[in-house]
Scaffold this motif. Structure first.
Motif, PDB file in Angstrom:
ATOM      1  N   GLU A 156       0.836  -1.187   0.000  1.00  0.00           N
ATOM      2  CA  GLU A 156       0.000   0.000   0.000  1.00  0.00           C
ATOM      3  C   GLU A 156       0.882   1.254   0.000  1.00  0.00           C
ATOM      4  OE1 GLU A 156      -3.118   0.356  -0.436  1.00  0.00           O
ATOM      5  OE2 GLU A 156      -4.006  -1.611  -0.014  1.00  0.00           O
ATOM      6  N   HIS A 159      -0.218   4.694   1.055  1.00  0.00           N
ATOM      7  CA  HIS A 159      -0.366   5.077   2.461  1.00  0.00           C
ATOM      8  C   HIS A 159       0.983   5.149   3.160  1.00  0.00           C
ATOM      9  CE1 HIS A 159      -4.570   5.279   1.802  1.00  0.00           C
ATOM     10  NE2 HIS A 159      -4.477   4.135   1.150  1.00  0.00           N
ATOM     11  N   MET A 160       1.968   5.605   2.397  1.00  0.00           N
ATOM     12  CA  MET A 160       3.273   6.014   2.925  1.00  0.00           C
ATOM     13  C   MET A 160       3.178   7.520   3.161  1.00  0.00           C
ATOM     14  SD  MET A 160       6.842   5.795   0.756  1.00  0.00           S
ATOM     15  CE  MET A 160       6.094   6.443  -0.750  1.00  0.00           C
ATOM     16  N   VAL A 161       3.392   7.941   4.388  1.00  0.00           N
ATOM     17  CA  VAL A 161       3.341   9.374   4.698  1.00  0.00           C
ATOM     18  C   VAL A 161       4.613  10.049   4.176  1.00  0.00           C
ATOM     19  CG1 VAL A 161       3.455  11.057   6.585  1.00  0.00           C
ATOM     20  CG2 VAL A 161       1.792   9.186   6.664  1.00  0.00           C
ATOM     21  N   ILE A 162       4.439  11.074   3.361  1.00  0.00           N
ATOM     22  CA  ILE A 162       5.609  11.809   2.856  1.00  0.00           C
ATOM     23  C   ILE A 162       5.679  13.218   3.429  1.00  0.00           C
ATOM     24  CG2 ILE A 162       5.779  10.476   0.712  1.00  0.00           C
ATOM     25  CD1 ILE A 162       4.416  12.805  -0.739  1.00  0.00           C
ATOM     26  N   ASN A 246      11.227   7.766  -2.725  1.00  0.00           N
ATOM     27  CA  ASN A 246      11.186   6.919  -1.519  1.00  0.00           C
ATOM     28  C   ASN A 246      11.114   5.449  -1.907  1.00  0.00           C
ATOM     29  OD1 ASN A 246      11.244   9.068   0.250  1.00  0.00           O
ATOM     30  ND2 ASN A 246       9.134   8.852   0.962  1.00  0.00           N
TER      31      ASN A 246
ATOM     32  N   MET B 160      14.086   7.443   3.142  1.00  0.00           N
ATOM     33  CA  MET B 160      12.682   7.651   2.815  1.00  0.00           C
ATOM     34  C   MET B 160      12.289   8.969   3.487  1.00  0.00           C
ATOM     35  SD  MET B 160       9.572   5.175   4.093  1.00  0.00           S
ATOM     36  CE  MET B 160      10.226   5.040   5.772  1.00  0.00           C
ATOM     37  N   VAL B 161      11.843   9.926   2.694  1.00  0.00           N
ATOM     38  CA  VAL B 161      11.425  11.213   3.261  1.00  0.00           C
ATOM     39  C   VAL B 161      10.073  11.050   3.939  1.00  0.00           C
ATOM     40  CG1 VAL B 161      10.626  13.541   2.666  1.00  0.00           C
ATOM     41  CG2 VAL B 161      12.753  12.655   1.690  1.00  0.00           C
ATOM     42  N   ILE B 162       9.998  11.423   5.212  1.00  0.00           N
ATOM     43  CA  ILE B 162       8.723  11.346   5.935  1.00  0.00           C
ATOM     44  C   ILE B 162       8.171  12.727   6.247  1.00  0.00           C
ATOM     45  CG2 ILE B 162       9.155   9.050   6.910  1.00  0.00           C
ATOM     46  CD1 ILE B 162       9.897  10.407   9.549  1.00  0.00           C
ATOM     47  N   ASN B 246       5.137   3.397   7.651  1.00  0.00           N
ATOM     48  CA  ASN B 246       5.315   3.443   6.193  1.00  0.00           C
ATOM     49  C   ASN B 246       5.862   2.117   5.680  1.00  0.00           C
ATOM     50  OD1 ASN B 246       4.442   6.073   5.951  1.00  0.00           O
ATOM     51  ND2 ASN B 246       6.439   6.952   5.462  1.00  0.00           N
ATOM     52  N   ASN B 249       3.261  -0.543   5.800  1.00  0.00           N
ATOM     53  CA  ASN B 249       2.263  -0.363   4.742  1.00  0.00           C
ATOM     54  C   ASN B 249       2.810  -0.751   3.366  1.00  0.00           C
ATOM     55  OD1 ASN B 249       0.445   0.456   6.620  1.00  0.00           O
ATOM     56  ND2 ASN B 249       0.551   2.629   6.138  1.00  0.00           N
TER      57      ASN B 249
END
Lengths: 313, 313
Positions: A156, A159-162, A246, B160-162, B246, B249
């Protein structure tokens, strides 16, 4: 040897007989006619399968792409919001009625497998497929196999928060700042409307009203020379680039393929996107091989083709 | 059958003879003595391998965990900042000198493989391992195999940019808002110092000066009842949770294992972390199986053990 692929949607059930290269030999469909019991829907699927397999002895199995969360190992549809099903043993039910082995995948994953094996990533060792539609769907194929994860629910990536910020846009999942909230067609439409509201002078108003904005409006405005539209496209492309970078930094796949309405922009989207993604990729200066960023090629057929190829796995 | 695992670090070279279960039977080490030519370092590795394999006929191969970007398929170290090597054919060079098949992995990946096969995720089908140290390293093991990607450089979940925001902390990779910039021990130390500077009344000043803050200081302050320290721990845990959610997910792995200095907090970190991660996981309410969030168990031995087990793959 051929296999049957089923694309089970909220509106239609599509079934296709597919060869080992992913070519569709024959197809049939019927309306899903929701709401109705899962068994009734499956009886229609079984009838379409029998129709296409009739008189053939070379049909090796059935693959199904189903909306929601599925567990291929047990053949269970754990939860499908679209179908309003939960904990339905679809695999065993269909296997009994069709008389062939049945494999199950989430619909976005089935489409991703189709693109990976027979579409934009055919012949490659790994692909991440992102569908930029109402939401951001996705699928990851590694060494010819779908990544489904321990729980069966992978992947999914939407639904990775960036952007984990209190003012980030709300996602359909309830969190803020997910890739889906920035890179779906829905998000692009939201950004376009916001820009129009803030810029009454923008040429975007010649292309649409707030009620008729689509995922194309900003691109069309940019092509017509409107700077506000160009700003919207740039912002949208930036967020999409962050999400793609990402995913590259996590998977370093051979191909990232984009599908869905926004991807129809083709090179008009891909060219600036590649330029933004490249410097975001970790160690890209030292890499001997790079991820290819492209658009998908199978269109709406990806689902049935991928489902059929899943049945060969 | 046994294999040799090599953990090539900037300071020491460690080699171990390891059985099929990941038990270390014998080990040896020597200083890396940098800077010196890659061949000289490899000659020392070969000597240690010969020493441990001496008189045995059951040694099947050598696995090496090497800092930097490696390509296992060709045996090339593409680039190693720590060793100051680039495009060195380490695999073929060592294979000739040791007389055994040589496999190559990035050092963080080798350690992740060790934890997945013989440590915290032993017996599971998938694991994401995160090392919370100077940076945030990581490795992903799916079906017993390392995810290395097309380019050989996977996985870099630390990049990974959050939080893609102009004011987000700068990462060592040059971008802003990477998981590494929020969840490394370095980031925790930065947050602790910032909180101390902003709160001269904080009990943190009884535990450390700005020069002596470590990754433990904020946790110790929280345990001593200091609210400023508790705030730092909560902020750090939040960012780590966003990154872990992340990754869940995306992979929905059976296990997420944490290693490195910060992970030594054990349940004091894990308990609040699990509570934060759970609601961030997509569809967790409907999932029949959930990812286990735990700490790694092999410590500094993960590298040699994982490298040795890679040689069996």
């Amino acid at each position: 040897m051929v296999t049957l692929g089923v694309d089970l949607g909220g509106t239609n059930i599509k079934v296709a007989l597919v060869d080992e290269k992913g070519n569709i030999l024959q197809q049939a469909s019927c309306p899903t006619n929701l709401p109705r019991p899962a068994e009734a829907v499956c009886d229609d699927i079984a009838a379409l399968c029998h129709q296409l397999a009739d008189g053939r002895s070379d049909v090796a199995g059935v693959g199904i792409g189903c909306p929601g969360t599925v567990d291929d190992a047990t053949g269970m549809v754990l939860y499908s919001n679209n179908l309003d099903w939960s904990n339905f043993a679809m695999g065993p039910y269909l296997q009994e009625r069709v008389g062939l082995p049945v494999r199950l995948a989430n619909d976005a994953n089935a489409a991703a497998l189709g693109e990976a094996l027979a579409g934009c990533a055919r012949g490659t060792d790994s692909a991440v497929i992102l569908t930029l539609g109402t939401g951001v769907g996705g699928g990851v194929v590694l060494g010819g196999k779908l990544l489904t994860g321990y729980t069966g629910a992978a992947a999914e990536p939407g639904h990775m928060v960036i952007n984990d910020a209190p003012n980030a846009p709300l996602c359909t999942c309830g969190r803020r700042g997910c890739l889906e909230a920035y890179a779906s067609a829905t998000a692009l439409i939201r950004m376009t409307k916001q820009a129009m509201a803030a810029h009454p002078e923008s040429g975007l108003w010649q292309l649409a009203t707030l009620d008729t904005v689509t995922g194309r409006t900003a691109f069309d405005g940019r092509d017509a020379g409107d700077p506000v539209a160009a700003g919207v496209v740039e912002e949208y492309t930036h967020w999409l680039a962050v999400g793609i970078a990402n995913l590259i930094n996590i998977f370093f796949p051979q191909v990232v393929g984009l599908s869905g309405g926004v991807a129809n922009q083709g090179e008009a989207l891909l060219k600036p996107l590649r330029a933004m993604v490249e410097p975001m990729v970790f160690g890209s200066a030292f890499a001997s091989k790079h991820t290819t960023l492209t658009t998908c090629t199978l269109g709406y057929r990806a689902g049935v083709i991928g489902a059929a190829l899943l049945a060969r796995n």
